[in-house]
Scaffold this motif. Structure first.
Motif, mmCIF file in Angstrom:
data_model
loop_
_atom_site.group_PDB
_atom_site.id
_atom_site.type_symbol
_atom_site.label_atom_id
_atom_site.label_comp_id
_atom_site.label_asym_id
_atom_site.label_seq_id
_atom_site.Cartn_x
_atom_site.Cartn_y
_atom_site.Cartn_z
ATOM 1 N N GLY A 49 0.824 -1.195 0.000
ATOM 2 C CA GLY A 49 0.000 0.000 0.000
ATOM 3 C C GLY A 49 0.857 1.243 0.000
ATOM 4 O O GLY A 49 2.063 1.200 0.255
ATOM 5 N N LEU A 50 0.233 2.352 -0.307
ATOM 6 C CA LEU A 50 0.923 3.641 -0.269
ATOM 7 C C LEU A 50 -0.044 4.713 0.198
ATOM 8 O O LEU A 50 -1.253 4.594 0.051
ATOM 9 C CB LEU A 50 1.514 3.998 -1.634
ATOM 10 N N LEU A 51 0.521 5.758 0.786
ATOM 11 C CA LEU A 51 -0.274 6.867 1.297
ATOM 12 C C LEU A 51 0.452 8.161 0.969
ATOM 13 O O LEU A 51 1.616 8.340 1.335
ATOM 14 C CB LEU A 51 -0.450 6.735 2.811
ATOM 15 N N GLN A 52 -0.242 9.056 0.260
ATOM 16 C CA GLN A 52 0.355 10.327 -0.134
ATOM 17 C C GLN A 52 0.187 11.339 0.998
ATOM 18 O O GLN A 52 -0.915 11.769 1.303
ATOM 19 C CB GLN A 52 -0.307 10.855 -1.411
ATOM 20 N N LEU A 53 1.314 11.715 1.625
ATOM 21 C CA LEU A 53 1.263 12.665 2.725
ATOM 22 C C LEU A 53 1.740 14.056 2.325
ATOM 23 O O LEU A 53 1.685 14.984 3.144
ATOM 24 C CB LEU A 53 2.097 12.149 3.906
ATOM 25 N N GLY A 54 2.224 14.213 1.111
ATOM 26 C CA GLY A 54 2.639 15.524 0.644
ATOM 27 C C GLY A 54 3.721 16.123 1.515
ATOM 28 O O GLY A 54 4.726 15.465 1.824
ATOM 29 N N ASP A 55 3.499 17.363 1.988
ATOM 30 C CA ASP A 55 4.520 18.036 2.797
ATOM 31 C C ASP A 55 4.597 17.489 4.220
ATOM 32 O O ASP A 55 5.422 17.944 5.018
ATOM 33 C CB ASP A 55 4.279 19.547 2.805
ATOM 34 N N VAL A 103 8.894 7.090 -0.748
ATOM 35 C CA VAL A 103 9.187 7.325 -2.161
ATOM 36 C C VAL A 103 8.516 8.639 -2.534
ATOM 37 O O VAL A 103 7.285 8.715 -2.591
ATOM 38 C CB VAL A 103 8.673 6.179 -3.060
ATOM 39 N N GLY A 104 9.313 9.687 -2.738
ATOM 40 C CA GLY A 104 8.744 10.993 -3.029
ATOM 41 C C GLY A 104 7.897 11.468 -1.866
ATOM 42 O O GLY A 104 8.361 11.541 -0.725
ATOM 43 N N GLU A 105 6.628 11.787 -2.126
ATOM 44 C CA GLU A 105 5.736 12.239 -1.059
ATOM 45 C C GLU A 105 4.800 11.131 -0.578
ATOM 46 O O GLU A 105 3.748 11.385 -0.025
ATOM 47 C CB GLU A 105 4.923 13.443 -1.528
ATOM 48 N N TYR A 106 5.225 9.888 -0.815
ATOM 49 C CA TYR A 106 4.418 8.735 -0.414
ATOM 50 C C TYR A 106 5.128 7.910 0.653
ATOM 51 O O TYR A 106 6.333 7.626 0.549
ATOM 52 C CB TYR A 106 4.150 7.815 -1.605
ATOM 53 N N LEU A 107 4.369 7.508 1.668
ATOM 54 C CA LEU A 107 4.795 6.434 2.544
ATOM 55 C C LEU A 107 4.359 5.131 1.882
ATOM 56 O O LEU A 107 3.202 5.004 1.458
ATOM 57 C CB LEU A 107 4.128 6.552 3.915
ATOM 58 N N VAL A 108 5.261 4.179 1.752
ATOM 59 C CA VAL A 108 4.946 2.924 1.076
ATOM 60 C C VAL A 108 5.263 1.756 2.000
ATOM 61 O O VAL A 108 6.181 1.823 2.812
ATOM 62 C CB VAL A 108 5.733 2.777 -0.253
ATOM 63 N N VAL A 109 4.468 0.687 1.879
ATOM 64 C CA VAL A 109 4.677 -0.489 2.717
ATOM 65 C C VAL A 109 4.383 -1.736 1.898
ATOM 66 O O VAL A 109 3.475 -1.745 1.064
ATOM 67 C CB VAL A 109 3.786 -0.436 3.983
ATOM 68 N N GLY A 110 5.160 -2.777 2.110
ATOM 69 C CA GLY A 110 4.937 -4.063 1.456
ATOM 70 C C GLY A 110 4.926 -5.177 2.474
ATOM 71 O O GLY A 110 5.720 -5.169 3.419
#
Length: 199
Positions: A49-55, A103-110
């Motif tokens: 999953g991924l979650l865009q947290l921006g700043d 990754v960039g402005e995303y928190l990612v988890v596998g």
């Protein structure tokens, strides 16, 4: 700590609350790629999953690092995927490892071997054919959420877990053995809330 929460547990609960506040209203995607039941022990699980947290991404990363820092050190390891640094957590054997990072402005988890690598590879690619199809068939002007399930695979898992010819007969009598997929899109149109579903 008599009469109250353990300090680590209390801080972790507070950090989870802060993380949920950061995530509120943000875009994200989560999927379960595979679920295999075993005769003994927990099932094999694969997903990501991924979650865009921006700043707020750096703030979210610090909270997660603080939370994992309260676990046993031998359960956490640093791993490198491509040019990026991630953390891998092995909670309890034989549970699958959890790998996470930014990754960039995303928190990612596998969850499971190779799942985070697959997610990162797909992040800049084209939407999958099934997603294009259901967006076309279940058109909603302003999408809030998309749900998709391989219903046929789920029914087969239930039948296999039951290990009973009677269960297969019940599924067939209900027509559930003919299921292929389930999809739903929620959102807004010019009049208000709308949900469209496909079975």
């Amino acid at each position: 700590q008599a009469g109250g929460r353990q300090p680590n547990a209390a801080q972790t609960i507070d950090d989870i609350g802060k993380l949920l506040e950061l995530a509120r209203g943000k875009r994200g995607a989560f999927y379960l790629a595979d679920l295999t039941f075993k005769s003994n022990g927990p099932p094999d699980v694969k997903g990501a999953g991924l979650l865009q947290l921006g700043d707020k991404t750096a703030e979210g990363q610090k909270l997660l690092e603080a939370m994992q820092g309260r676990t046993a050190k031998e359960k956490v390891s640093a791993v490198k995927i491509g040019e990026r640094n991630f953390f891998r957590i092995q909670l309890v054997e034989p549970m699958p490892p959890v790998t996470w990072g930014v990754v960039g402005e995303y928190l990612v988890v596998g969850i499971g071997d190779g799942e985070l690598e697959g997610l990162i590879h797909r992040m800049n690619g084209q939407p999958p054919a099934w997603l294009k199809d259901i967006r076309a068939r279940l058109s909603v002007p302003r999408i809030s959420s998309v749900t998709y399930a391989n219903a046929g695979r789920l029914v087969k898992l239930v039948a296999a877990e039951a290990r009973s010819a009677e269960a297969e007969k019940v599924l067939a009598a209900l027509g559930l053995d003919k299921l292929n997929r389930f999809a739903a899109i929620d959102g807004l149109d010019e009049n208000g809330c709308v949900t469209r579903a496909l079975l």
